[in-house]
Write an enzyme that holds these catalytic residues in place. Structure first.
Site, PDB file in Angstrom:
ATOM      1  N   GLN A   1      -0.936  -0.538 -14.260  1.00 35.53           N
ATOM      2  CA  GLN A   1       0.473  -0.248 -14.489  1.00 35.53           C
ATOM      3  C   GLN A   1       1.328  -1.482 -14.206  1.00 35.53           C
ATOM      4  O   GLN A   1       2.262  -1.797 -14.957  1.00 35.53           O
ATOM      5  CB  GLN A   1       0.934   0.903 -13.599  1.00 35.53           C
ATOM      6  CG  GLN A   1       2.431   1.184 -13.687  1.00 35.53           C
ATOM      7  CD  GLN A   1       2.866   2.254 -12.709  1.00 35.53           C
ATOM      8  OE1 GLN A   1       3.175   3.365 -13.117  1.00 35.53           O
ATOM      9  NE2 GLN A   1       2.893   1.937 -11.424  1.00 35.53           N
TER      10      GLN A   1
ATOM     11  N   HIS B   1     -12.407  -0.923 -14.692  1.00 32.98           N
ATOM     12  CA  HIS B   1     -10.987  -1.127 -14.433  1.00 32.98           C
ATOM     13  C   HIS B   1     -10.724  -2.015 -13.219  1.00 32.98           C
ATOM     14  O   HIS B   1      -9.609  -2.496 -13.050  1.00 32.98           O
ATOM     15  CB  HIS B   1     -10.291   0.228 -14.256  1.00 32.98           C
ATOM     16  CG  HIS B   1      -8.803   0.159 -14.361  1.00 32.98           C
ATOM     17  ND1 HIS B   1      -8.160  -0.375 -15.456  1.00 32.98           N
ATOM     18  CD2 HIS B   1      -7.823   0.540 -13.487  1.00 32.98           C
ATOM     19  CE1 HIS B   1      -6.849  -0.313 -15.274  1.00 32.98           C
ATOM     20  NE2 HIS B   1      -6.617   0.233 -14.095  1.00 32.98           N
TER      21      HIS B   1
END
Length: 335
Positions: free
Chosen positions: A191, A305
């Site tokens: 994010q 990730h």
């Protein structure tokens, strides 16, 4: 974990058309020019010293006016003993994360740079208090999480507030006397990387941008192929609201970090993980391939990730050192 998306070679060539919604640039110009909701004067940023017990850094709790003048919190680390304005790394946080304890996250200050960390409104937690609330909760009918909060309209969408907060953070730190306003780099993971990309398209004159495994890019593809949150929040919302697909993706198009990156001019250092099931590499390469400024990418072929972690930090430390060494110091550039 296996590859679940395009190969690296295919990702390097992946450049899907990004729909530009009506009035896109005017929307952001209007948003960033808005005054506080109460019509009063814009509060000044506050930098309150914090005793961390660390002797090599000066640390400050930060409160500054974000979207509509709402208080946004953060933390500023400055290396002790600096005698001239410093280059600054502004960091935006991953989904659900808070800025943590005051003595944490001192890598950039250890390298001799100022370092500002922004709380993301409504997310995370700080043991010291001062977390940033999201005072506009958005319309009803969202699924758990933040990705569909206020998705019925660009004006009410959650990331309109977040991206504006991020722009205000850069503006505030540029005015700090310890910071060289011409040497500001924005960065973040997931994010935070998406927010950094958005800022790159909204704030002129940045020295650099470092998005790691960026989220918030090519929303439609993320919602279609990612099997893990947060992109699945969009799919869950549209599973419930079958008649809102067009409206939802129109709203999201105003906040696609890959589209905002087409307005960027600063040098960028990306990192992308090819086995990432949370932010699929094709969504990240959408942003990279459309990025309008000079750019480099580090691809981690067998990582998920977590991306490059310390390996990417090593790349970033060298990149920022070189970048700041080649950028003139002094405050004249923003006179």
């Amino acid at each position: 974990m296996p590859l679940t998306d395009l190969s690296l070679a295919d990702c390097r060539d992946y450049r899907p058309e990004l729909p530009v919604p009506d009035g896109f640039d005017a929307f952001w110009s209007s948003t960033l020019s808005e005054v506080p909701a109460d019509g009063g004067p814009v509060p000044k940023p506050v930098f309150a010293p914090v005793d961390t017990g660390l002797t090599q850094f000066h640390t400050y709790d930060v409160t500054l006016p974000g979207f509509a003048g709402h208080p946004v919190h953060g933390r500023l680390h400055l290396p002790a003993g600096a005698t001239e304005p410093l280059g600054c790394v502004v960091e935006f946080l991953g989904y659900g994360r808070g800025r943590g304890l005051a003595h944490e996250n001192t890598l950039w200050a250890s390298a001799g740079h100022a370092h500002l960390i922004m709380d993301t409104r409504g997310q995370g937690w700080s043991a010291a208090g001062g977390t940033t609330a999201d005072t506009d909760a958005g319309a009803a009918g969202t699924v758990p999480g933040f990705l569909t909060r206020g998705i019925e309209s660009p004006e009410t969408y959650y990331y309109r507030r977040v991206f504006t907060d991020a722009v205000r953070c850069v503006e505030a730190v540029r005015e700090h006397p310890a910071v060289d306003p011409d040497r500001i780099v924005v960065t973040g993971v997931s994010q935070g990387g998406g927010i950094a990309l958005a800022v790159s398209g909204l704030v002129p004159g940045l020295a650099g941008v470092m998005p790691d495994v960026p989220f918030l890019c090519n929303f439609r593809r993320g919602a279609e192929i990612s099997g893990r949150p947060p992109y699945t929040e969009i799919a869950e919302y549209l599973k419930l609201h079958r008649d809102r697909t067009g409206t939802a993706f129109t709203t999201l198009s105003y906040f696609d970090a890959a589209l905002l990156a087409t307005r960027a001019t600063a040098p960028a250092l990306f990192s992308i993980a090819m086995m990432d099931e949370i932010c699929p590499p094709s969504t990240c390469f959408t942003a990279y391939n459309h990025y309008a400024g000079p750019k480099e990418v580090r691809a981690y072929e067998f990582n998920g990730h977590e991306g490059g972690t310390a390996y990417q930090q090593r790349e970033q430390l060298a990149w920022v050192r070189s970048l700041f060494a080649g950028t003139p110091s002094g405050r004249a550039g923003n006179s």
